[in-house]
Scaffold this active site. Structure first.
Site, short mmCIF file in Angstrom:
data_model
loop_
_atom_site.label_atom_id
_atom_site.label_comp_id
_atom_site.label_asym_id
_atom_site.label_seq_id
_atom_site.Cartn_x
_atom_site.Cartn_y
_atom_site.Cartn_z
N ARG A 75 0.85 -1.19 0.00
CA ARG A 75 0.00 0.00 0.00
C ARG A 75 0.89 1.24 0.00
NH1 ARG A 75 -2.78 3.11 4.74
NH2 ARG A 75 -4.00 4.54 3.48
N HIS A 119 -3.35 10.76 0.51
CA HIS A 119 -2.78 10.61 1.84
C HIS A 119 -2.23 11.99 2.24
CE1 HIS A 119 -1.22 7.35 4.78
NE2 HIS A 119 -0.98 8.52 5.35
N GLU A 164 -7.69 8.23 6.13
CA GLU A 164 -8.00 8.88 7.40
C GLU A 164 -8.55 10.30 7.24
OE1 GLU A 164 -4.73 8.67 10.14
OE2 GLU A 164 -4.71 6.49 10.14
N ASN A 290 -7.35 1.51 9.82
CA ASN A 290 -6.07 1.81 10.48
C ASN A 290 -6.31 1.80 11.98
OD1 ASN A 290 -5.19 2.28 7.89
ND2 ASN A 290 -4.80 4.47 8.16
N TYR A 292 -4.27 2.08 15.80
CA TYR A 292 -3.06 2.26 16.62
C TYR A 292 -3.32 2.04 18.11
CZ TYR A 292 -0.67 3.67 12.44
OH TYR A 292 -0.12 3.64 11.19
N GLU A 351 -3.32 -0.11 8.11
CA GLU A 351 -2.16 0.40 8.88
C GLU A 351 -2.23 -0.13 10.29
OE1 GLU A 351 -1.40 4.64 9.09
OE2 GLU A 351 -1.89 4.89 6.96
C1 FCB Z 1 -1.48 7.43 10.57
C2 FCB Z 1 -1.12 7.97 9.22
C3 FCB Z 1 0.23 7.53 8.72
C4 FCB Z 1 1.26 7.51 9.84
C5 FCB Z 1 0.75 6.77 11.03
C6 FCB Z 1 1.73 6.68 12.18
O1 FCB Z 1 -2.42 8.28 11.16
O2 FCB Z 1 -2.07 7.56 8.25
O3 FCB Z 1 0.59 8.37 7.66
O4 FCB Z 1 1.66 8.78 10.11
O5 FCB Z 1 -0.44 7.36 11.49
#
Ligand code: FCB
Length: 446
Positions: A75, A119, A164, A290, A292, A351
């Site tokens: 990607r 992006h 995002e 995505n 985190y 992600e």
């Molecule tokens: C996400 C973004 C990516 C990167 C990660 C850590 O929010 O999409 O570009 O910065 O965080």
């Protein structure tokens, strides 16, 4: 690691402005990130993406490393200012040539290219006309999507429209900590609708140009109330509406969530016109997720944003200070399934990864055991979601090489490959070998 379904995509993810550098090469125009980064004090260390990892010139070396890693999909994002330097008009052939060569090299290496069209690198001339506050930009985005797919859809089947959009609205236009640096608070909400409209119009343009599969990628974060008080539960619900539902309900359910917590009445956002939601909810072939970390919230009465972020104690943290909570990824995926039911298309984790304070040891190696632990936990969390019935079809680790981490500059290292930013030398970390072995074992089993 337990076996994943056969055909599951194993990949890495990157973004144009974070890796390419070469900001003035071959007719590329400025994006909002070029302009934003030139302002003093907005990016840690005064860094910019002018050089980044110089991927624009070093891509053959990077693709060779990806082949060594054994990924089945990659990607990346296409830089809008390379394709349309001014954001409108005919394509800049030299800009498209770059992605054409990259596509062919990936295919030759047996890697499926999965481009994201946006992006965050909006051409600056479009920002000068209001950026995503301006409804016309949605139409411009569809034009650009058609140009990119017109050149590449003969070889690329899967396309992602936006990355995002929540972060663009929240960080770029509401809080001003990302480009274009506008701090409009709730007046930023039209940028949400215009991005979604851009997604809908671009979906049609992509299909017209021959794209087989179209996805949108959002970032999701379970919204946990800081206590079981009614106020904190309402705060978590408000944050959930803004981050998790606002950019997904319109696409999958054809309507906006209740935005009453933000003073928006039952008539909804005033920028929504007849027909917009029909365009936005055109069927997609997958949802990019995505993930985190989760978010913990308490009430903040009297503020336009009726919640505030609270720390989540009791977990290890990444170099960014983000808590490491793999179960939050399972929760994210199962919640999507519960929320949207049969309207949820196949899901791709587009992600997931972590920053660590990586150092090169005297023997030249980078032993990033923390990242291996993070990835191991999160990939197992994806497996658990599949076991619970969620149709997850791929996992893209963020990211391939250490790169330009937006407002953090070069100080957050997320890569499987260490980048020496002085020399541009790439050093695969221990996590690279770990992920390579995992992919090889999964491919052998599948
Ligand atoms: C996400 C973004 C990516 C990167 C990660 C850590 O929010 O999409 O570009 O910065 O965080």
């Amino acid at each position: 690691m337990p076996p994943f379904p056969s055909g599951f995509l194993w990949g890495v993810a990157t973004a144009a402005y974070q890796i390419e550098g070469a900001v003035a090469a071959d007719g590329r125009g400025d994006s909002v990130w070029d302009t934003f980064g030139r302002q003093p004090g907005v990016i840690s260390g005064g860094h910019t993406g002018d050089v980044a990892t110089d991927h624009y010139h070093r891509w053959p070396e990077d693709v060779a490393l990806m082949a060594d890693l054994g990924i089945t999909a990659y990607r990346f994002s296409i830089g809008w200012p390379r394709v349309q330097p001014g954001g409108t008009g005919p394509a800049n052939p030299a800009g498209l040539d770059f992605y054409d060569r990259l596509t062919d090299a990936l295919l030759a290496a047996g890697i499926m290219p999965v481009p994201t069209l946006y992006h965050w690198d909006l051409p600056q001339p479009l920002e000068d006309e209001g950026g995503w506050l301006n409804r016309d930009v949605a139409r411009r985005f569809a034009d650009y999507a058609g140009l990119a797919a017109g050149r590449l859809a003969d070889r690329i089947g899967m396309w992602i429209t936006l990355n995002e959009p929540f972060v663009v609205t929240a960080f770029g236009y509401a809080l001003g900590i990302h480009a274009p640096g506008k701090a409009l608070m709730l007046d930023a909400l039209p940028t949400a609708h215009h991005q979604l409209l851009g997604h809908g119009l671009a979906t049609a343009a992509l299909r017209a140009a021959g794209a087989r599969e179209v996805l949108i990628t959002n970032n999701y974060s379970p919204a946990w109330p800081a206590s079981d008080s009614e106020a904190d539960v309402a705060a978590a619900r408000a944050c959930d509406a803004l981050q998790n539902r606002m950019f997904t309900d319109p696409v999958l359910a054809g309507r906006y969530p209740d935005l009453g917590a933000f003073g928006i009445g039952p008539d909804g956002l005033s920028c929504v016109r007849d027909g917009d939601l029909a365009a936005i909810s055109a069927p997609v072939d997958g949802l990019g997720v995505n993930y985190y970390m989760p978010t913990r919230l308490s009430a903040l009465p009297g503020s336009p944003l009726p919640f505030q972020l609270e720390p989540i104690p009791g977990y290890p943290v990444t170099a960014f200070g983000w808590p490491v909570i793999p179960a939050g990824l399972t929760e994210t995926l199962t919640t999507l399934r519960e929320r949207y039911g049969s309207a949820l298309p196949p899901v791709y984790v587009t992600e997931n990864g972590c920053s660590q304070a990586d150092v090169v040891a005297a023997d030249g190696t980078v032993d990033d055991q923390g990242r291996i632990g993070y990835l191991n936990g999160h990939i197992r969390a994806v497996h658990a979601a599949i076991g619970a019935g969620v149709d997850v079809r791929g996992y893209f680790e963020w990211t391939f090489t250490d790169n330009f981490e937006w407002s953090e500059g070069y100080r957050q290292r997320f890569g499987l490959v260490y980048t020496d930013f002085e020399t541009q030398r790439r050093i695969p970390k221990a996590s690279f070998a770990w992920y390579r072995d995992l992919i090889a074992a999964q491919r052998a089993a599948g």
